[in-house]
Design a protein around this motif. Structure first.
Motif, PDB file in Angstrom:
ATOM      1  N   VAL A  84       0.843  -1.199   0.000  1.00 13.43           N
ATOM      2  CA  VAL A  84       0.000   0.000   0.000  1.00 13.43           C
ATOM      3  C   VAL A  84       0.874   1.243   0.000  1.00 13.43           C
ATOM      4  O   VAL A  84       0.610   2.207  -0.724  1.00 13.43           O
ATOM      5  N   ARG A  85       1.934   1.222   0.799  1.00 18.45           N
ATOM      6  CA  ARG A  85       2.856   2.362   0.817  1.00 18.45           C
ATOM      7  C   ARG A  85       3.438   2.618  -0.569  1.00 18.45           C
ATOM      8  O   ARG A  85       3.577   3.761  -0.997  1.00 18.45           O
ATOM      9  N   ALA A  86       3.773   1.550  -1.287  1.00 18.97           N
ATOM     10  CA  ALA A  86       4.338   1.704  -2.631  1.00 18.97           C
ATOM     11  C   ALA A  86       3.302   2.328  -3.572  1.00 18.97           C
ATOM     12  O   ALA A  86       3.636   3.209  -4.374  1.00 18.97           O
ATOM     13  N   GLU A  87       2.044   1.866  -3.496  1.00 16.78           N
ATOM     14  CA  GLU A  87       0.992   2.428  -4.350  1.00 16.78           C
ATOM     15  C   GLU A  87       0.763   3.908  -4.054  1.00 16.78           C
ATOM     16  O   GLU A  87       0.655   4.733  -4.966  1.00 16.78           O
ATOM     17  N   ASP A  93       3.730  10.728  -6.282  1.00 19.53           N
ATOM     18  CA  ASP A  93       4.719  11.203  -7.256  1.00 19.53           C
ATOM     19  C   ASP A  93       4.031  11.707  -8.524  1.00 19.53           C
ATOM     20  O   ASP A  93       4.426  12.730  -9.092  1.00 19.53           O
ATOM     21  N   GLU A  94       2.995  11.001  -8.971  1.00 18.09           N
ATOM     22  CA  GLU A  94       2.235  11.454 -10.143  1.00 18.09           C
ATOM     23  C   GLU A  94       1.556  12.791  -9.879  1.00 18.09           C
ATOM     24  O   GLU A  94       1.560  13.686 -10.722  1.00 18.09           O
ATOM     25  N   VAL A  95       0.969  12.922  -8.707  1.00 16.39           N
ATOM     26  CA  VAL A  95       0.282  14.171  -8.353  1.00 16.39           C
ATOM     27  C   VAL A  95       1.286  15.317  -8.271  1.00 16.39           C
ATOM     28  O   VAL A  95       1.023  16.423  -8.749  1.00 16.39           O
ATOM     29  N   ALA A  96       2.438  15.065  -7.677  1.00 14.61           N
ATOM     30  CA  ALA A  96       3.451  16.118  -7.540  1.00 14.61           C
ATOM     31  C   ALA A  96       3.951  16.578  -8.913  1.00 14.61           C
ATOM     32  O   ALA A  96       4.372  17.734  -9.051  1.00 14.61           O
ATOM     33  N   ALA A  97       3.902  15.723  -9.914  1.00 13.87           N
ATOM     34  CA  ALA A  97       4.370  16.083 -11.261  1.00 13.87           C
ATOM     35  C   ALA A  97       3.328  16.896 -12.033  1.00 13.87           C
ATOM     36  O   ALA A  97       3.644  17.467 -13.085  1.00 13.87           O
ATOM     37  N   LEU A  98       2.095  16.977 -11.544  1.00 17.79           N
ATOM     38  CA  LEU A  98       1.052  17.740 -12.226  1.00 17.79           C
ATOM     39  C   LEU A  98       1.379  19.230 -12.180  1.00 17.79           C
ATOM     40  O   LEU A  98       1.942  19.723 -11.205  1.00 17.79           O
TER      41      LEU A  98
END
Length: 101
Positions: A84-87, A93-98
């Motif tokens: 779960v931590r990995a997900e 990380d995806e959100v931070a790249a937005l």
């Protein structure tokens, strides 16, 4: 309790009048104090005050700033499980790249 009930029943006009007086008094108190509610963020050494100061120093005003919450739900796994931590980490990380985040 029954003594109080008997007393109230015998003096029901006094009890009713007292309740009406209390309600009128509360209404007068509310009208006297007014409805000027506000949010104060200028409290010294508060977390909000520090956050607003840091935003102002960075040149980011509060205009146009939107907020959101990310909620994560797991099916039968503990939230601190490695999978779960990995997900969650990958999603953050995806959100931070937005753009604009």
């Amino acid at each position: 309790m029954s003594a109080l009930a008997r007393w109230c029943h015998r003096r029901r006009r006094v009890v009713l009048g007292s309740w009406i007086a209390v309600l009128v008094g509360l209404a007068v108190a509310v009208l006297a104090t007014g409805t000027d509610f506000r949010t104060a963020t200028q409290l010294p050494d508060s977390e909000s005050s520090t956050a607003y100061r840091l935003l102002a120093e960075a040149g980011a005003g509060t205009e146009g700033v939107s907020q959101g919450a990310i909620v994560w739900r797991t099916d039968g796994e503990a939230i601190d499980a490695p999978s779960v931590r990995a997900e969650v980490s990958a999603m953050l990380d995806e959100v931070a790249a937005l753009p604009g985040v």
